[in-house]
Scaffold this motif. Structure first.
Motif, mmCIF file in Angstrom:
data_model
loop_
_atom_site.group_PDB
_atom_site.id
_atom_site.type_symbol
_atom_site.label_atom_id
_atom_site.label_comp_id
_atom_site.label_asym_id
_atom_site.label_seq_id
_atom_site.Cartn_x
_atom_site.Cartn_y
_atom_site.Cartn_z
ATOM 1 N N ALA A 16 126.012 68.938 -22.969
ATOM 2 C CA ALA A 16 126.970 68.924 -24.133
ATOM 3 C C ALA A 16 127.740 67.841 -23.594
ATOM 4 N N TYR A 17 128.390 67.977 -22.366
ATOM 5 C CA TYR A 17 129.327 66.911 -21.579
ATOM 6 C C TYR A 17 128.620 65.705 -21.776
ATOM 7 N N ASN A 18 127.594 65.285 -21.433
ATOM 8 C CA ASN A 18 126.737 64.120 -21.624
ATOM 9 C C ASN A 18 126.529 63.695 -22.829
ATOM 10 N N ASP A 19 126.374 64.375 -23.902
ATOM 11 C CA ASP A 19 126.387 63.732 -25.407
ATOM 12 C C ASP A 19 127.719 63.557 -25.763
ATOM 13 N N PHE A 20 128.856 64.151 -25.411
ATOM 14 C CA PHE A 20 130.302 63.936 -25.555
ATOM 15 C C PHE A 20 130.578 62.369 -24.773
ATOM 16 N N ARG A 43 135.380 57.876 -35.203
ATOM 17 C CA ARG A 43 136.303 59.005 -35.703
ATOM 18 C C ARG A 43 136.059 60.274 -34.636
ATOM 19 N N TYR A 44 134.900 60.036 -34.034
ATOM 20 C CA TYR A 44 134.721 61.614 -33.349
ATOM 21 C C TYR A 44 135.035 61.299 -31.704
ATOM 22 N N ALA A 45 135.513 60.019 -31.161
ATOM 23 C CA ALA A 45 135.558 59.795 -29.959
ATOM 24 C C ALA A 45 136.835 60.658 -29.369
ATOM 25 N N GLU A 46 137.839 60.785 -30.004
ATOM 26 C CA GLU A 46 139.040 61.595 -29.480
ATOM 27 C C GLU A 46 138.649 63.113 -29.240
ATOM 28 N N ASP A 47 138.101 63.686 -30.323
ATOM 29 C CA ASP A 47 137.540 65.082 -30.202
ATOM 30 C C ASP A 47 136.713 65.257 -28.969
ATOM 31 N N ALA A 48 135.689 64.381 -28.960
ATOM 32 C CA ALA A 48 134.797 64.303 -27.734
ATOM 33 C C ALA A 48 135.645 64.399 -26.586
ATOM 34 N N ARG A 49 136.612 63.648 -26.288
ATOM 35 C CA ARG A 49 137.324 63.496 -25.158
ATOM 36 C C ARG A 49 137.997 64.814 -24.658
#
Length: 300
Positions: free
Chosen positions: A158-162, A173-179
């Protein structure tokens, strides 16, 4: 006058059995017709109508029905924008219904088929969500088992996916939540190392405990558990008689976490052996005890 003999018991049983079979056959036939009718309801329908039906099921939280409708859409219309969106939403419906392995398969298949799709960042983000949730099984919910004390293979994935979302698609739009989710997972990994260090510390394997604490500090700097790792070093070095390194650890702890119980010799506070005998108590470590103590101090 002719007297007719009463039917034998064997004949009555045979007649009853035939009636049961006939009724069961009729019931199965009706159920089969119902399923066939439901299946045929989408056949020949415009792609827009099938998509709207599936989307309505999604809106109502009927994930199983949505998945079925999306799959029928793909089967009847294998190409086009509706099909691509149906494939994406199939994966989401599978994720929401807890079918994590199916969701991962759907996502991987989409990524292989449409590697440059405009929504590819979302697919990697969704895969991260699925992998983050794959260990949230029944036993964890009921027994409150800490994910940091389980196998970390799927959280690592999951960490690698984010990380892919953040590095390849930083403006999505998903980058901030991924961080943010990466930071949470990072703390999970750090907690895993801390629990290992405490395990060694409890068994007086002080060198191994110090090595694990140093690994935590080097690999996950500024994690939530960094000063607990320093506390492990303080305890381990005191036991080993290394006054210089123990003094360094104490100085760092006093400067950065002056209320840490290790400074007063009150840490680690391990759970009692009696708690381990209670199957309803869930897993707990010295870290949990400290968190509870901090919560009580804040209330006062």
């Amino acid at each position: 006058m002719t007297v007719r003999s009463a039917p034998s018991r064997g004949f009555i049983r045979l007649l009853s059995l035939l009636l049961v079979v006939a009724v069961a056959g009729t019931g199965c036939s009706r159920v089969g017709k119902m399923f066939k009718k439901d299946k045929d309801a989408d056949e020949g329908q415009p792609v827009e109508a099938i998509y709207q039906k599936a989307h309505t099921s999604m809106t109502n939280g009927n994930w199983a029905s949505a998945e079925v409708s999306f799959k029928r859409l793909v089967a009847q219309y294998p190409y086009g924008p509706y099909t691509e969106q149906a494939l994406i939403e199939t994966a989401y419906a599978q994720y929401k219904s807890g079918k994590h392995d199916d969701a991962i398969s759907s996502i991987d298949r989409f990524i292989r088929t449409y590697p440059t799709h405009r929504n590819i960042a979302y697919l990697y983000y969704l895969r991260g969500l699925v992998n983050s949730s794959r260990d949230t099984v029944f036993l964890q919910r009921v027994w409150r088992l800490d994910v940091s004390r389980r196998d970390l293979a799927t959280p690592t994935q999951a960490y690698n996916d984010f990380l892919i979302v953040v590095e390849r698609y930083p403006n999505s739009r998903y980058a901030e939540d991924a961080r943010k989710r990466m930071l949470v997972l990072r703390d999970t990994f750090a907690r895993h190392e801390l629990d290992a260090a405490l395990y060694y510390l409890r068994r007086t394997a002080d060198v191994a405990a110090a090595d694990r604490a140093k690994y935590l500090l080097e690999t996950y700097p500024q994690s939530r558990y960094q000063y607990d790792a320093v506390a492990v070093l303080l305890t381990a070095y005191n036991r080993l008689g290394n006054e210089t390194l123990a003094a360094d650890a104490r100085r760092v702890l006093q400067q950065n976490d002056p209320s840490h119980p290790a400074l007063n010799g009150e840490w680690p506070d391990y759970p009692s052996n009696l708690r381990k005998l209670n199957p309803f108590a869930g897993e707990k470590s010295a870290v949990d005890n400290r968190d509870e103590l901090e919560a009580e101090r804040q209330k006062q």
